[in-house]
Write an enzyme that holds these catalytic residues in place. Sequence first.
Site, PDB file in Angstrom:
ATOM      1  N   ASP A 394       0.839  -1.202   0.000  1.00 10.77           N
ATOM      2  CA  ASP A 394       0.000   0.000   0.000  1.00 10.77           C
ATOM      3  C   ASP A 394       0.875   1.253   0.000  1.00 10.77           C
ATOM      4  OD1 ASP A 394      -2.617  -1.274  -0.058  1.00 10.77           O
ATOM      5  OD2 ASP A 394      -2.058  -2.086   1.889  1.00 10.77           O
ATOM      6  N   SER A 395       0.569   2.237   0.822  1.00 10.57           N
ATOM      7  CA  SER A 395       1.254   3.535   0.703  1.00 10.57           C
ATOM      8  C   SER A 395       2.722   3.502   1.133  1.00 10.57           C
ATOM      9  CB  SER A 395       0.505   4.597   1.518  1.00 10.57           C
ATOM     10  OG  SER A 395      -0.731   4.897   0.912  1.00 10.57           O
ATOM     11  N   THR A 396       3.163   2.463   1.814  1.00 11.10           N
ATOM     12  CA  THR A 396       4.587   2.401   2.181  1.00 11.10           C
ATOM     13  C   THR A 396       5.461   2.308   0.934  1.00 11.10           C
ATOM     14  OG1 THR A 396       4.642  -0.021   2.379  1.00 11.10           O
ATOM     15  CG2 THR A 396       4.017   1.226   4.336  1.00 11.10           C
ATOM     16  N   TYR A 397       4.876   1.853  -0.172  1.00 12.33           N
ATOM     17  CA  TYR A 397       5.633   1.721  -1.427  1.00 12.33           C
ATOM     18  C   TYR A 397       5.951   3.081  -2.031  1.00 12.33           C
ATOM     19  CZ  TYR A 397       6.605   0.241  -6.259  1.00 12.33           C
ATOM     20  OH  TYR A 397       7.165   0.047  -7.498  1.00 12.33           O
TER      21      TYR A 397
END
Length: 590
Positions: A394-397
């Site tokens: 998710d947004s950690t990427y």
Amino acid sequence: MFFTQFLISFIVSSFTVIVIMLIKKMFKKQLSAKWQYNLWFLLLIALTLPFMPNGIFNFGNMFNLLGPNTSSRTGSFNNHVDNANIQNENWMRDFTISVNNTDFKFLNTILATVWIVGILVLFVFFINTWLKIRKVKHTTSRLKKEEILNLFDECKKSLNISKELVVGESPLITSPMIFGLFKTYVVLPINFDEWLSMKDVKYIFLHELNHYKHRDIAVNYLSLIFQIVYWFNPLVWLAFKTMRLDREIACDIAVLNSLEKQCYREYGHALINFLDKVPKTKSLALSHQLNGSKGEVKKRIERIASFSNETKWLRLKSIAIFIFVGTIVISQIPFISAMADDNNQYKFKDKRTVYEDLSQYFSTYKGSFVLYDLQANKYSIYNKNRSTLRVSPDSTYKIYIGLFGLEKNIIGANNSTMKWNGIHYPYSSWNADQNLGLAMKNSVNWYFQRLDKKISEEDIQSYLKDIEYGNQNLSGGPGQYWLESSLKISPVEQVKLLKTFYTNQLGFQEKNIQAVKNAIKLESKDSSLLSGKTGTGTVNNKDTNGWFIGYVEKKGNTYFFATNIQNKDNSTGIKAAEITLSILKDKDIY
């Protein structure tokens, strides 16, 4: 997932049956009866392969056949900026976009239930057959006529069989049979000696004893087990029916090989005479019986009538064909491995690892916490299994999308502004031009999706391979693969990658590394600096996957961490951050 296992089993079993059938037809004259039967052992091997542990065969990312569910995604939004009991919640911007994925769990459950019910039904028939065999065994009386017992011993001796076998007669059968794995019985119809000649009895003994010598009883049990497991595939049923006929023919030929040439005709006539006098009886699956259907008997008689001794050349050709088919069967292993193993479990081995119980921090969540102490070069991990379980980043990427965009000069370290796309979002912070720092702070999806789409898929794939990012699977499509889709990574890998990112062992430009570091700075406290990124995976408006990854720079040391939590709902990046900060505080790290 059971559906994947079912699909693998069906494909492998069907393909192998078709190959063996075709080879048998194409090379009928080049295969001896023995080797036509032996080909079916390759089917038994093939039927075993889908059920072997994935770790036995490891082909890495050689094959990537099964992409994830790439069903349509909608613009349903969730904003998680409340209930954050943290010192400074300004950096807690955990905006998420819900993706709508079709849930196949119900279908998966139905399919598994039907498969198990089918197995149970056939198992009942299996038990019923076993009870009938048991009844035959209990009604069998040992033969007492010295002449017949001596004949039986002579037949055993001619086949080099030394084990003691029970030979008897039973009123419950009309056809000679052999059964029993541990204690083997050769049973004939009661009063058989009144209508069978001694030669007929001899040939019957030789036939049944050849079944014993070639361990056909054990093979029969094994094939029945596979037939029960693969009950859903009609090709498997056809294959085992053909296998049983090939086994009888191979047994007939084995008997002929032990006889003088002048006895060949006698053996064939003995079989015909016996079948002419005995009515067709229903076969018992756990035994080998002399008789069979008219079609099967006809084929057996034809092979007996055309029998000639196996030449060395025929044997060599048979072995060569067997090896060829065996190679085809074994060649399915990479395919099976690729389908069965979707790379969702990272293989982590590090002797400098301490596993600890931090379950009190996770409450009802399924999750894991990974900490790496750079100075001590040591990992501390909670939940060994889940620490290596790959899930959507998710947004950690976005940390790495930003880095890739900088490397490709789509944005610059000092000029990373991108114009707002004009779409109105329910978050005011999204409805404006963004630079890397603001987009990272507000987790602006459109910014990173635009970056993602401006980089070619080949370049992204190359970057992911270089940095060893999770399963490196982009099949979910540009701008979507990292949002509860195909790309997956484990907490351990997140920490390892953060460490190589922080120390710039990835080969990227230092200015670009520093630009991303600046973008993910969160807050400082007591001369310690916290950097990181949250992420929330929302599927069908349920928050099922929460991340918080990052590092703490403190007094000459750096601690890297990754927390992942999962549940049916309320698994958010904010909650993962709360858990993380509680652990770091109790460890006196931050």
